[in-house]
Design an enzyme around this catalytic site. Structure first.
Site, mmCIF file in Angstrom:
data_model
loop_
_atom_site.group_PDB
_atom_site.id
_atom_site.type_symbol
_atom_site.label_atom_id
_atom_site.label_comp_id
_atom_site.label_asym_id
_atom_site.label_seq_id
_atom_site.Cartn_x
_atom_site.Cartn_y
_atom_site.Cartn_z
ATOM 1 N N HIS A 1 3.163 -6.311 1.711
ATOM 2 C CA HIS A 1 4.546 -5.965 2.025
ATOM 3 C C HIS A 1 5.251 -5.535 0.743
ATOM 4 O O HIS A 1 5.125 -6.212 -0.283
ATOM 5 C CB HIS A 1 5.255 -7.176 2.651
ATOM 6 C CG HIS A 1 6.667 -6.884 3.042
ATOM 7 N ND1 HIS A 1 6.983 -6.094 4.117
ATOM 8 C CD2 HIS A 1 7.844 -7.233 2.479
ATOM 9 C CE1 HIS A 1 8.301 -5.981 4.211
ATOM 10 N NE2 HIS A 1 8.848 -6.660 3.213
ATOM 11 N N ASP B 1 6.096 -10.491 8.549
ATOM 12 C CA ASP B 1 6.305 -10.579 7.101
ATOM 13 C C ASP B 1 6.547 -12.007 6.628
ATOM 14 O O ASP B 1 7.338 -12.251 5.715
ATOM 15 C CB ASP B 1 7.463 -9.660 6.652
ATOM 16 C CG ASP B 1 7.159 -8.194 6.940
ATOM 17 O OD1 ASP B 1 5.966 -7.826 6.964
ATOM 18 O OD2 ASP B 1 8.107 -7.417 7.150
HETATM 19 C C1 GRF Z 1 2.873 0.230 1.568
HETATM 20 O O1 GRF Z 1 4.076 0.303 0.861
HETATM 21 C C2 GRF Z 1 2.690 -1.145 2.139
HETATM 22 O O2 GRF Z 1 3.242 -2.150 1.354
HETATM 23 C C3 GRF Z 1 3.436 -1.066 3.437
HETATM 24 O O3 GRF Z 1 3.190 0.234 3.918
HETATM 25 C C4 GRF Z 1 2.890 1.101 2.828
HETATM 26 C C5 GRF Z 1 1.561 1.718 3.114
HETATM 27 O O4 GRF Z 1 1.212 2.681 2.147
HETATM 28 N N1 GRF Z 1 3.014 -2.115 4.323
HETATM 29 P P1 GRF Z 1 -0.285 3.207 2.064
HETATM 30 O O5 GRF Z 1 -0.626 3.762 3.444
HETATM 31 O O6 GRF Z 1 -1.169 2.080 1.671
HETATM 32 O O7 GRF Z 1 -0.252 4.303 1.032
#
Ligand code: GRF
Length: 218
Positions: free
Chosen positions: A112, A148
């Site tokens: 998160h 979360d």
């Molecule tokens: C990340 O910021 C993660 O923390 C959130 O969604 C985003 C996903 O980014 N849960 P990616 O697909 O890993 O580039």
């Protein structure tokens, strides 16, 4: 020791997925990424996973409409068919039902983009900037039914700058995410974590003398 069999669940570009795949390709890493599943057809991350030689699957959530459990049963069956031991959510944009979470209790991680329990939910960087916080970051936690929440495995922090925009802040936090998710998976896959009264304790020593003070007054 055999590597723990890990599946990554994505919905989008999958940059955290790519960071995990790269880390897990090291010989001494205690986990191997054996499957990437997307709930969205043509998610960008699927092509990256295939290019890295990882098996991919699409289990579309859309056809199931509001029947979340029916979608999750298909997801669960796919995971079981691949003998998956640990699940990593990485930008997986679906709320999971208590039923699914229970199947993977203590075996499913999420990342998160905030220092939980602050800024649960969406638009974390915008909200952090609006509040004027000086330190922001990311969290890897075990998944529990409440969104979360769940035992925190690891957190990483960045300094917030006065001239940050949600985009510049997101970029720096993403760098932290790529680093801490692999550390968390290493820890969990090697049996270095235990849950005590809803709190995750680890064998990792950390660096207890590190301080991040923002702004730094010289
Ligand atoms: C990340 O910021 C993660 O923390 C959130 O969604 C985003 C996903 O980014 N849960 P990616 O697909 O890993 O580039």
């Amino acid at each position: 020791m055999a590597k723990r069999r890990v599946a990554i669940l994505i919905s989008g570009r999958g940059s955290n997925m790519t960071a995990l795949i790269e880390a897990a390709s090291a010989k001494d890493f205690p986990a191997g990424i054996v499957l990437v599943i997307s709930n969205i057809a043509n998610a960008g991350g699927l092509a990256s996973a295939s290019a890295a030689g990882i098996e991919t699957a699409t289990v579309e959530s859309k056809p199931f409409g509001k029947d979340r459990e029916a979608f999750e049963r298909k997801l669960h069956d796919t995971l079981v068919a691949h003998n998956i031991e640990l699940v990593c959510l990485a930008g997986f944009l679906r709320l999971l039902t208590p039923w699914f979470v229970k199947q993977w209790d203590g075996r499913m991680l999420n990342i998160h983009p905030a220092l939980l329990p602050a800024y649960k939910g969406l638009h974390t960087h915008e909200r952090a900037l609006a509040d004027g916080v000086k330190i922001h970051g990311a969290t890897v936690h075990f998944v529990v039914p409440e969104m979360d929440s769940g035992p925190i495995v690891i957190q990483g922090a960045v300094a917030v700058r006065d001239d940050d925009t949600p985009e510049t802040l997101a970029r720096r936090v993403l760098g932290v995410e790529h680093r801490i998710y692999q550390d968390a998976l290493r820890l969990v896959a090697s049996g270095g974590t235990r849950i005590e009264n809803g709190i995750c304790r680890t064998d990792a020593s950390g660096s207890p003398d590190d301080m991040l003070i923002v702004p730094a007054i010289i």
